[in-house]
Design a protein around this motif. Sequence first.
Motif, short mmCIF file in Angstrom:
data_model
loop_
_atom_site.label_atom_id
_atom_site.label_comp_id
_atom_site.label_asym_id
_atom_site.label_seq_id
_atom_site.Cartn_x
_atom_site.Cartn_y
_atom_site.Cartn_z
N GLY A 1 38.25 53.63 19.95
CA GLY A 1 36.84 53.40 19.62
C GLY A 1 36.57 51.94 19.31
N SER A 2 37.48 51.30 18.61
CA SER A 2 37.35 49.88 18.32
C SER A 2 37.35 49.07 19.62
CB SER A 2 38.49 49.44 17.41
OG SER A 2 38.45 48.06 17.21
N PHE A 3 38.22 49.44 20.55
CA PHE A 3 38.27 48.76 21.85
C PHE A 3 36.96 48.95 22.61
CE2 PHE A 3 38.90 49.31 26.42
CZ PHE A 3 39.26 48.02 26.76
N VAL A 4 36.46 50.19 22.64
CA VAL A 4 35.22 50.48 23.38
C VAL A 4 34.05 49.69 22.81
CG1 VAL A 4 33.54 52.31 23.87
CG2 VAL A 4 35.98 52.74 24.18
N SER A 5 34.00 49.54 21.50
CA SER A 5 32.88 48.80 20.90
C SER A 5 32.94 47.31 21.22
CB SER A 5 32.85 49.02 19.39
OG SER A 5 33.98 48.43 18.78
N ARG A 6 34.13 46.77 21.48
CA ARG A 6 34.28 45.35 21.78
C ARG A 6 34.29 45.03 23.26
NH1 ARG A 6 39.00 44.83 17.45
NH2 ARG A 6 37.70 44.72 15.61
N ALA A 7 34.59 46.01 24.10
CA ALA A 7 34.67 45.77 25.55
C ALA A 7 33.25 45.66 26.11
CB ALA A 7 35.43 46.90 26.23
N LYS A 8 32.90 44.51 26.60
CA LYS A 8 31.53 44.27 27.06
C LYS A 8 31.27 44.82 28.46
CE LYS A 8 30.85 40.12 24.29
NZ LYS A 8 31.08 40.83 23.10
N ASN A 9 32.29 44.87 29.31
CA ASN A 9 32.09 45.30 30.69
C ASN A 9 32.54 46.72 30.97
OD1 ASN A 9 30.98 42.84 31.49
ND2 ASN A 9 33.00 41.96 31.82
N LEU A 10 33.04 47.45 29.97
CA LEU A 10 33.51 48.81 30.19
C LEU A 10 32.34 49.72 30.53
CD1 LEU A 10 36.05 50.62 30.10
CD2 LEU A 10 35.41 51.17 27.76
N GLN A 11 32.42 50.36 31.68
CA GLN A 11 31.34 51.25 32.12
C GLN A 11 31.78 52.70 32.23
OE1 GLN A 11 29.99 49.51 35.79
NE2 GLN A 11 28.74 48.00 34.74
N PHE A 12 33.06 52.94 32.51
CA PHE A 12 33.56 54.30 32.70
C PHE A 12 34.76 54.54 31.80
CE2 PHE A 12 31.74 52.74 36.64
CZ PHE A 12 30.77 53.70 36.90
N LEU A 13 34.69 55.59 30.99
CA LEU A 13 35.76 55.95 30.08
C LEU A 13 36.14 57.40 30.32
CD1 LEU A 13 37.60 55.26 27.66
CD2 LEU A 13 35.72 55.92 26.16
N ASP A 14 37.41 57.66 30.62
CA ASP A 14 37.90 59.00 30.91
C ASP A 14 38.85 59.44 29.80
OD1 ASP A 14 38.73 61.40 31.97
OD2 ASP A 14 39.60 60.54 33.79
N LEU A 15 38.43 60.43 29.03
CA LEU A 15 39.24 60.98 27.95
C LEU A 15 39.68 62.41 28.26
CD1 LEU A 15 37.06 59.80 24.92
CD2 LEU A 15 39.11 58.71 25.83
N SER A 16 39.63 62.81 29.50
CA SER A 16 39.91 64.17 29.92
C SER A 16 41.31 64.63 29.52
CB SER A 16 39.77 64.30 31.44
OG SER A 16 38.47 63.97 31.84
N MET A 17 41.42 65.93 29.28
CA MET A 17 42.68 66.60 28.98
C MET A 17 43.40 66.03 27.77
SD MET A 17 44.05 67.55 32.78
CE MET A 17 43.74 65.96 33.52
#
Length: 140
Positions: free
Chosen positions: A69-85
């Motif tokens: 979550g900390s990474f996602v909040s700081r990543a400016k260009n992240l558009q797709f996140l897959d947390l499946s399974m």
Amino acid sequence: MGSPEALSKGMRPRRACTSTYLTATLKCAYARIQNLKPILHALLIPNTLNFLSVASNRRLKAPAFKILGSFVSRAKNLQFLDLSMNAMDKKSVECVASALKPAVTPANAGASGSADGTGLVSLRMDDCSLRPAALEILGA
């Protein structure tokens, strides 16, 4: 290898989770929190990662999702996140959901003041065994 005491008791030495190359997809079944932190930090430096998959890491627990979550909040260009399974409990979902911000599109660019198209566009959570309490957090 392992300590003589551990080998004499019949315990196998732990194997480290190693890889000869770094990819955006973390597919190591034995990924530990100590391994996840430096990898995600290294991905922040060039700030060009668009897609991140941590699918099929059933051993990840709430502390790992807190780092994610900390990474996602700081990543400016992240558009797709897959947390499946991944087995995600309420606390894990809270850690990820707290970091999510809506994607900026031309339709809502006026509200946020920026039209650069940054923000998460897609969050994939197939087969995460989510319970009603976790679903309420995502819906809020």
